[in-house]
Design a protein around this motif. Structure first.
Motif, PDB file in Angstrom:
ATOM      1  N   VAL A 180      21.209  14.551 -33.858  1.00  0.00           N
ATOM      2  CA  VAL A 180      21.888  14.657 -33.568  1.00  0.00           C
ATOM      3  C   VAL A 180      23.437  13.812 -33.189  1.00  0.00           C
ATOM      4  CG1 VAL A 180      22.077  15.925 -31.395  1.00  0.00           C
ATOM      5  CG2 VAL A 180      20.144  16.268 -32.441  1.00  0.00           C
ATOM      6  N   THR A 214      20.991  16.833 -27.151  1.00  0.00           N
ATOM      7  CA  THR A 214      20.542  17.930 -27.579  1.00  0.00           C
ATOM      8  C   THR A 214      19.741  18.687 -26.607  1.00  0.00           C
ATOM      9  OG1 THR A 214      19.267  15.849 -29.207  1.00  0.00           O
ATOM     10  CG2 THR A 214      18.116  17.728 -29.124  1.00  0.00           C
ATOM     11  N   SER A 216      25.123  20.651 -40.174  1.00  0.00           N
ATOM     12  CA  SER A 216      25.572  21.904 -39.427  1.00  0.00           C
ATOM     13  C   SER A 216      25.476  22.304 -38.508  1.00  0.00           C
ATOM     14  CB  SER A 216      24.146  22.792 -40.546  1.00  0.00           C
ATOM     15  OG  SER A 216      24.517  24.036 -40.121  1.00  0.00           O
ATOM     16  N   HIS A 217      25.761  23.167 -37.830  1.00  0.00           N
ATOM     17  CA  HIS A 217      25.944  23.286 -35.879  1.00  0.00           C
ATOM     18  C   HIS A 217      24.529  24.428 -36.039  1.00  0.00           C
ATOM     19  CE1 HIS A 217      29.993  21.967 -35.763  1.00  0.00           C
ATOM     20  NE2 HIS A 217      29.690  21.392 -34.763  1.00  0.00           N
ATOM     21  N   ASP A 218      24.289  24.371 -36.832  1.00  0.00           N
ATOM     22  CA  ASP A 218      23.153  26.040 -36.846  1.00  0.00           C
ATOM     23  C   ASP A 218      21.568  25.216 -36.582  1.00  0.00           C
ATOM     24  OD1 ASP A 218      21.303  28.044 -37.353  1.00  0.00           O
ATOM     25  OD2 ASP A 218      22.595  29.100 -38.502  1.00  0.00           O
ATOM     26  N   TYR A 253      27.518  13.240 -31.563  1.00  0.00           N
ATOM     27  CA  TYR A 253      28.017  13.884 -30.360  1.00  0.00           C
ATOM     28  C   TYR A 253      29.310  12.445 -30.556  1.00  0.00           C
ATOM     29  CZ  TYR A 253      30.587  14.389 -26.160  1.00  0.00           C
ATOM     30  OH  TYR A 253      30.834  14.786 -25.055  1.00  0.00           O
ATOM     31  N   LEU A 271      22.129  21.462 -26.947  1.00  0.00           N
ATOM     32  CA  LEU A 271      22.498  22.184 -28.163  1.00  0.00           C
ATOM     33  C   LEU A 271      21.569  23.559 -28.713  1.00  0.00           C
ATOM     34  CD1 LEU A 271      23.806  19.310 -30.932  1.00  0.00           C
ATOM     35  CD2 LEU A 271      24.503  20.892 -29.864  1.00  0.00           C
TER      36      LEU A 271
END
Length: 116
Positions: A41, A65, A26-28, A43, A68
C-alpha cells in the motif's frame, strides 16, 4: 461477464500456466486482492504497509490502509461498516513531512459518524 473480468481472468490463467509475475498497480482493492499474492500500500510514493494479500485483507495495520478499505463499497445494502473520511490537504510530495508520510497522529482522519 465484463471485459475487465475477462482480462483479469486471462492474466491469471497466463500467470498460472506460464509462471508469470506481474507488478499490478490499481486503486481497486477488490481487483488487487484477486490478482495479487503480495500487496504494498503506497502513499505519496512511499510504502505504508506490505504483506501477503490474505494477511493484509484480514489484518491491515496502517491507518491509510484502513481508510482505503473503508472506502470499498459493499454489495450488501445492510452493511454498516465504519467509513473513514480523509479530510484536509494531502501533504506535499515535493516537501513531505518528516517521519511517516501519512503523519503519526493522522489529524485529518475522521470516521463517517463524526461527519453526521
Amino acid at each position: 461477464m465484463s471485459i475487465q473480468s475477462q482480462i483479469l481472468n486471462l492474466l491469471k490463467e497466463l500467470q498460472n500456466r506460464l509462471g508469470l509475475s506481474y507488478l499490478f498497480i490499481s486503486h481497486d482493492l477488490n481487483v488487487v486482492g484477486y490478482m495479487s499474492d503480495r500487496v504494498a500500500v503506497m502513499y505519496l510514493g512511499h510504502i505504508m504497509e506490505y504483506a501477503l494479500a490474505d494477511e493484509l485483507y484480514d489484518r491491515y495495520r496502517h491507518p491509510y490502509t484502513r481508510a482505503l478499505f473503508s472506502a470499498v463499497p459493499s454489495p450488501d445494502p445492510d452493511d454498516r461498516r465504519e467509513q473513514l473520511v480523509l479530510k484536509g490537504d494531502v501533504p506535499s510530495a515535493f516537501n513531505p513531512p518528516p517521519g511517516c508520510k501519512f503523519q503519526g497522529d493522522v489529524p485529518w482522519l475522521k470516521t463517517g459518524a463524526e461527519w453526521g
